[in-house]
Write a protein that holds these residues in place. Structure first.
Motif, short mmCIF file in Angstrom:
data_model
loop_
_atom_site.label_atom_id
_atom_site.label_comp_id
_atom_site.label_asym_id
_atom_site.label_seq_id
_atom_site.Cartn_x
_atom_site.Cartn_y
_atom_site.Cartn_z
N SER A 26 15.10 -13.44 49.20
CA SER A 26 13.97 -13.79 50.07
C SER A 26 13.73 -15.30 50.06
O SER A 26 13.51 -15.92 51.10
CB SER A 26 12.73 -13.04 49.63
OG SER A 26 11.60 -13.46 50.37
N ASN A 27 13.76 -15.88 48.87
CA ASN A 27 13.57 -17.33 48.76
C ASN A 27 14.68 -18.10 49.47
O ASN A 27 14.42 -19.13 50.10
CB ASN A 27 13.48 -17.75 47.30
CG ASN A 27 12.14 -17.41 46.69
OD1 ASN A 27 11.19 -17.14 47.40
ND2 ASN A 27 12.08 -17.41 45.37
N ALA A 28 15.90 -17.61 49.37
CA ALA A 28 17.01 -18.28 50.05
C ALA A 28 16.82 -18.26 51.57
O ALA A 28 17.07 -19.26 52.26
CB ALA A 28 18.33 -17.61 49.67
N ARG A 29 16.34 -17.15 52.11
CA ARG A 29 16.08 -17.07 53.56
C ARG A 29 14.95 -18.02 53.97
O ARG A 29 15.00 -18.67 55.02
CB ARG A 29 15.75 -15.63 53.95
CG ARG A 29 16.96 -14.70 53.97
CD ARG A 29 16.63 -13.34 54.61
NE ARG A 29 15.57 -12.63 53.93
CZ ARG A 29 15.73 -11.82 52.90
NH1 ARG A 29 16.93 -11.61 52.40
NH2 ARG A 29 14.71 -11.20 52.36
N ALA A 30 13.93 -18.11 53.13
CA ALA A 30 12.81 -19.01 53.43
C ALA A 30 13.27 -20.46 53.44
O ALA A 30 12.83 -21.26 54.29
CB ALA A 30 11.69 -18.80 52.42
N ILE A 31 14.13 -20.81 52.54
CA ILE A 31 14.64 -22.19 52.46
C ILE A 31 15.41 -22.54 53.73
O ILE A 31 15.27 -23.64 54.29
CB ILE A 31 15.51 -22.38 51.21
CG1 ILE A 31 14.62 -22.31 49.96
CG2 ILE A 31 16.28 -23.68 51.25
CD1 ILE A 31 15.38 -22.21 48.67
N GLU A 32 16.21 -21.60 54.23
CA GLU A 32 16.95 -21.84 55.48
C GLU A 32 16.01 -22.05 56.66
O GLU A 32 16.26 -22.90 57.52
CB GLU A 32 17.90 -20.67 55.76
CG GLU A 32 19.10 -20.61 54.84
CD GLU A 32 19.97 -19.41 55.12
OE1 GLU A 32 20.81 -19.12 54.27
OE2 GLU A 32 19.81 -18.77 56.16
N ALA A 33 14.91 -21.30 56.72
CA ALA A 33 13.95 -21.44 57.82
C ALA A 33 13.29 -22.81 57.81
O ALA A 33 13.01 -23.39 58.86
CB ALA A 33 12.91 -20.33 57.73
N TRP A 34 13.04 -23.33 56.63
CA TRP A 34 12.41 -24.64 56.52
C TRP A 34 13.37 -25.77 56.93
O TRP A 34 12.94 -26.91 57.19
CB TRP A 34 11.91 -24.90 55.10
CG TRP A 34 10.61 -24.22 54.80
CD1 TRP A 34 10.43 -23.07 54.12
CD2 TRP A 34 9.31 -24.67 55.18
NE1 TRP A 34 9.11 -22.74 54.04
CE2 TRP A 34 8.39 -23.71 54.68
CE3 TRP A 34 8.84 -25.76 55.90
CZ2 TRP A 34 7.01 -23.83 54.89
CZ3 TRP A 34 7.46 -25.87 56.08
CH2 TRP A 34 6.57 -24.91 55.59
N GLY A 35 14.66 -25.51 57.00
CA GLY A 35 15.64 -26.55 57.32
C GLY A 35 15.42 -27.20 58.67
O GLY A 35 15.78 -28.37 58.87
#
Length: 152
Positions: free
Chosen positions: A45-54
């Motif tokens: 979940s954290n990995a997906r959130a990091i991609e969205a913030w990119g």
């Protein structure tokens, strides 16, 4: 017969202890697996959130990276700790399982040996009883013959 019954009672008690121990170990293993799965889900979940913030501005990206870097480090430590603990528990579980299996097999072999001894003793007792009856019948016949001779 009492010896075999007592022995079987002890075997049943030991088997119950083994079953309880195995059940408790299985519960612990289930808990560790659930914790590991929850940790994996959080990490994904954290990995997906990091991609969205990119796609956001650099400032938000920096803040996000600062916030998630400690979370990632903490999760990595937790994952490592959980994996390590699960490995230790698995080794303990395997050792206990092997010990209980060996105890069960030993008890099973002893029970079989007891049964063989009981069967052998029963056969011997039946043979001795049959010989006693034959001897007793022969004695009664001899007594009857002597009694007829004395009385007749």
């Amino acid at each position: 017969m009492t010896y075999s019954s007592d022995r079987l009672d002890r075997i049943e008690a030991l088997l119950a202890t083994v079953a309880e121990s195995n059940a408790a170990s299985a519960v612990r293993m289930d808990r560790f697996e659930a914790n590991l799965e929850a940790t994996r889900q959080i990490t994904e979940s954290n990995a997906r959130a990091i991609e969205a913030w990119g796609s956001r501005i650099d400032e938000v990206q920096i803040e996000t990276e600062e916030a998630t870097s400690s979370t990632r480090a903490d999760l990595a430590v937790r994952i490592d700790d959980n994996a390590h603990n699960q490995g230790i528990d698995r080794v303990r579980f395997d050792a206990l399982h092997e010990e209980h299996t060996q105890r069960f097999n030993t008890l099973l072999e002893e029970a079989r040996a007891d049964r063989q001894r009981a069967d052998r003793d029963r056969t011997l007792n039946e043979s001795e009883h049959r010989a006693f009856r034959e001897t007793f019948q022969t004695m009664l016949a001899e007594i009857a013959r002597l009694w007829q001779r004395v009385a007749g």
